[in-house]
Every structure is written in C-alpha cells, then in structure tokens.
Design a protein around this motif. Structure first.
Motif, short mmCIF file in Angstrom:
data_model
loop_
_atom_site.label_atom_id
_atom_site.label_comp_id
_atom_site.label_asym_id
_atom_site.label_seq_id
_atom_site.Cartn_x
_atom_site.Cartn_y
_atom_site.Cartn_z
N ALA A 83 0.82 -1.22 0.00
CA ALA A 83 0.00 0.00 0.00
C ALA A 83 0.85 1.26 0.00
O ALA A 83 0.52 2.24 -0.68
CB ALA A 83 -0.93 0.00 1.21
N ASN A 84 1.96 1.25 0.74
CA ASN A 84 2.82 2.42 0.81
C ASN A 84 3.52 2.69 -0.52
O ASN A 84 3.78 3.85 -0.88
CB ASN A 84 3.85 2.26 1.92
N ILE A 85 3.86 1.64 -1.24
CA ILE A 85 4.40 1.83 -2.60
C ILE A 85 3.35 2.51 -3.47
O ILE A 85 3.65 3.43 -4.24
CB ILE A 85 4.83 0.48 -3.21
N GLY A 86 2.10 2.08 -3.31
CA GLY A 86 1.02 2.68 -4.08
C GLY A 86 0.76 4.13 -3.72
O GLY A 86 0.45 4.95 -4.59
N LEU B 262 2.64 -2.16 -15.00
CA LEU B 262 2.70 -3.62 -14.84
C LEU B 262 3.61 -4.00 -13.68
O LEU B 262 3.31 -4.94 -12.93
CB LEU B 262 3.18 -4.27 -16.13
N PHE B 263 4.72 -3.28 -13.52
CA PHE B 263 5.65 -3.57 -12.43
C PHE B 263 4.96 -3.38 -11.08
O PHE B 263 5.07 -4.24 -10.19
CB PHE B 263 6.87 -2.66 -12.54
N ILE B 264 4.24 -2.26 -10.93
CA ILE B 264 3.54 -2.00 -9.67
C ILE B 264 2.46 -3.05 -9.42
O ILE B 264 2.31 -3.56 -8.31
CB ILE B 264 2.93 -0.59 -9.69
N LEU B 265 1.70 -3.39 -10.46
CA LEU B 265 0.62 -4.36 -10.33
C LEU B 265 1.16 -5.72 -9.88
O LEU B 265 0.64 -6.33 -8.93
CB LEU B 265 -0.13 -4.50 -11.66
N ILE B 266 2.21 -6.18 -10.55
CA ILE B 266 2.79 -7.49 -10.21
C ILE B 266 3.37 -7.48 -8.80
O ILE B 266 3.17 -8.42 -8.02
CB ILE B 266 3.87 -7.87 -11.25
N MET B 267 4.10 -6.41 -8.45
CA MET B 267 4.69 -6.32 -7.11
C MET B 267 3.62 -6.33 -6.03
O MET B 267 3.71 -7.04 -5.02
CB MET B 267 5.53 -5.05 -7.00
N MET B 268 2.57 -5.53 -6.21
CA MET B 268 1.53 -5.42 -5.18
C MET B 268 0.79 -6.74 -5.01
O MET B 268 0.55 -7.18 -3.87
CB MET B 268 0.54 -4.32 -5.55
N LEU B 269 0.42 -7.39 -6.10
CA LEU B 269 -0.28 -8.67 -6.01
C LEU B 269 0.58 -9.72 -5.33
O LEU B 269 0.11 -10.48 -4.47
CB LEU B 269 -0.71 -9.14 -7.40
N SER B 270 1.85 -9.77 -5.70
CA SER B 270 2.76 -10.77 -5.13
C SER B 270 2.98 -10.53 -3.64
O SER B 270 2.93 -11.47 -2.84
CB SER B 270 4.11 -10.75 -5.87
N ILE B 271 3.22 -9.27 -3.26
CA ILE B 271 3.45 -8.96 -1.84
C ILE B 271 2.21 -9.25 -1.02
O ILE B 271 2.29 -9.82 0.08
CB ILE B 271 3.87 -7.49 -1.68
N ASN B 272 1.03 -8.89 -1.53
CA ASN B 272 -0.20 -9.15 -0.79
C ASN B 272 -0.43 -10.65 -0.60
O ASN B 272 -0.83 -11.09 0.49
CB ASN B 272 -1.40 -8.54 -1.53
N TYR B 273 -0.14 -11.44 -1.62
CA TYR B 273 -0.35 -12.88 -1.49
C TYR B 273 0.66 -13.48 -0.51
O TYR B 273 0.33 -14.38 0.25
CB TYR B 273 -0.25 -13.58 -2.85
N ILE B 274 1.90 -13.00 -0.53
CA ILE B 274 2.90 -13.47 0.43
C ILE B 274 2.44 -13.15 1.86
O ILE B 274 2.57 -13.98 2.76
CB ILE B 274 4.27 -12.83 0.15
N GLY B 275 1.91 -11.95 2.06
CA GLY B 275 1.43 -11.56 3.39
C GLY B 275 0.29 -12.45 3.86
O GLY B 275 0.27 -12.88 5.03
N GLN B 276 -0.65 -12.76 2.98
CA GLN B 276 -1.75 -13.65 3.35
C GLN B 276 -1.25 -15.06 3.66
O GLN B 276 -1.72 -15.69 4.62
CB GLN B 276 -2.77 -13.68 2.21
N ALA B 277 -0.30 -15.54 2.86
CA ALA B 277 0.25 -16.88 3.11
C ALA B 277 1.01 -16.94 4.44
O ALA B 277 0.90 -17.92 5.18
CB ALA B 277 1.17 -17.28 1.95
N LEU B 278 1.77 -15.88 4.75
CA LEU B 278 2.49 -15.84 6.03
C LEU B 278 1.51 -15.76 7.19
O LEU B 278 1.75 -16.35 8.26
CB LEU B 278 3.43 -14.64 6.06
N GLY B 279 0.42 -15.03 7.00
CA GLY B 279 -0.60 -14.97 8.05
C GLY B 279 -1.21 -16.33 8.31
O GLY B 279 -1.40 -16.73 9.47
#
Length: 299
Positions: free
Chosen positions: A225-228, A272-289
C-alpha cells in the motif's frame, strides 16, 4: 550408540518449532512460493540493475530523442524529455521500493509500540494516547502531505519518508491497541504480573509475539500500500522531486490521451511492475498470516 539413536528418534518425533511450522506451511502454498520468487526477481532487477545506471546522465534532457520508439539503444524508448524509460524504470522501482519499505518499517514500529503500550496500561495512559491518535486521524492527511511537500525547499527522499511516516501510523496504533486489550486479559499476562515480570518484558516479549500473525500480515499488506501511496502522489505531481526517477512519474505521462493511446512504452511497464509487485506482496502476506495461524494452532 543405541542411546544416541533413541535420542535422535525422539527429537525427530517432536513437533516442529514455531519458525519451522511457518516455513513448512508456507512451502505448501505453491502460489505463495511463485509470488516470493517474483518479488525476489523484481528486487534484484531494481537494486542490482540500478548499480549500473548513472542517474545524472539518465536524467539529462535530450529533446531530439523525444518519445523515441523502443530500439537497441533505448529498450523501452524515451519520454517527453528524451530520457531513457528503461533506466528510469529500474531506478524508479528502486526508489519506490525503498520509500515503501522505509515508511512501512517506521510506521509499524511507532504504531505497534503505541498500540501495545496503550492497550496494556489502559486507564489514563490509554485515554491520553488514543486522544492523540484520534487528533492525528481527523487531520486531512493527503492535503497536509501535499502542503509539506510543496513548502519544503529542495526536499529529498528522506524528507518524503519522514512526512509520510508522520501520518500513516495511527491506523496501526488503534488496531494493535484493540488486540492488546484482549490479550491483556489472558492468564499468561496475569501470571507474569504475579511473578513480578517487568511491564516492558510482558508487552514486548510475551504479548507482541502472540500478535505475530497480525503484525506479519499488516506489515506486508502495508508495504504494498505504501508503494502505491508514493506512486499516487508522484502521479499527481506531489511525490519525489522531478530529478529523482519514480514509478509514479512514469505513470503520470499517461495523463494525456496521446501518450495513453499511442506511446504505451512510457507508462505501461511501470504500471505492470507496480501491479505485479503489489499482487505478489499481498499474497505473500496472506500466506504468512495463514502459516502463523497454523503455528499458533499447533502451539
């Protein structure tokens, strides 16, 4: 020898430790692993690639190459000033990631500390801290950030991070205060108080580890979110200085219909770079949770 073999078998039969559980559960999620690989590749491209780019020469204006098409010399073409888009993408990605990471760490430290202290002590201390948090929350944050960015002469990335961090910690403080209030009523906290354990140890060595699931998830989601946020402010013209490359600066070229429709090489790669980064980071966060939840279920 037999005793050693028996000990090894006993150790193998023991349930895995906390960190091992998180790693094991995370590795079960193939999409999370793919997201982690994507994030690592993006980070390597941004931080290693920027080492080979001279930012001073990169930001020199070359009006004769205005909006040049992609070629061997300029892999992603050039922008309205004739500056290489590929170089700006690499350096801009590094700057945006550094800003997002710095804001996330600073706001998390402040927000988590405020929330735990407020929730643990309660009473007068809780009222004072929460009223201050409420005051910051009702401020027109976006407008204040724009004002500060405008009035500070020759501001840098450090100024930008400091301004953003000053306002974006309050949500975390309220979130962790509410969780600490519930944790503070548990038996292990009462037992620690009875044994004479210091408040600092109870807050940050006993309560905070039990909030690890929320901290990890909040940390990763807020990073994206902060990158966004940085990208959005740069898009509006209130982000980084003009001589500092940013993903938001590249995307801001799409404000004209001609660039949006006919010169996609300027803004599309950054988007595209922002989209891919945000989706990947969000999914990593959910998986870690989810992995942290599994660790707590297994004890």
């Amino acid at each position: 020898m037999k005793k050693n073999d028996e000990k090894e078998k006993q150790l193998e039969s023991l349930p895995p430790m906390g960190f091992q559980v998180i790693v094991r559960e995370f590795l079960k999620d193939k999409v999370a692993i793919a997201s982690l690989i994507i994030v690592i590749i993006c980070l390597l491209v941004a931080f290693v690639g920027s080492l080979f780019i001279d930012q001073v020469s990169l930001m020199k204006v070359d009006i004769l190459n205005k909006y040049a098409n992609p070629s061997d010399l300029h892999w992603l073409g050039t922008d309205v000033s004739g500056k290489d888009v590929f170089g700006q993408l690499i350096v801009g990605a590094r700057n945006s990631i550094l800003i997002g990471f710095s804001i996330t760490i600073i706001t998390s430290i402040i927000g988590v500390s405020f929330g735990i202290i407020s929730g643990y002590y309660g009473g007068v201390i809780d009222n004072i801290l929460m009223r201050f948090v409420d005051f910051v929350m009702v401020l027109p944050t976006q407008m204040l950030i724009i004002v500060f960015v405008t009035i500070i002469p020759k501001y840098t990335i450090f100024n930008f991070v400091a301004i953003m961090s000053a306002f974006y910690w309050v949500g975390k403080a309220r979130l962790f205060r509410s969780k600490t209030l519930s944790e503070g009523r548990r038996d292990y906290v009462s037992a620690s108080k009875t044994l004479g354990t210091s408040s600092f140890k109870i807050m940050f060595r006993e309560i905070m580890p039990n909030l690890s699931t929320l901290i990890i998830t909040n940390l990763t989601i807020n990073f994206a979110a902060n990158i966004g946020i940085e990208t959005g402010l740069s898009f509006l013209g209130f982000g980084l200085p003009p001589n500092v490359p940013s993903l938001g600066t590249l995307i801001s070229f799409a404000r004209t219909s001609d660039v949006l429709a006919n010169k996609t090489w300027v803004w599309l790669p950054a988007s595209l770079f922002i989209l891919i980064m945000m989706l990947s980071i969000n999914y990593i966060g959910q998986a870690l949770g989810r992995s942290s939840d599994a660790k707590q279920r297994l004890g």
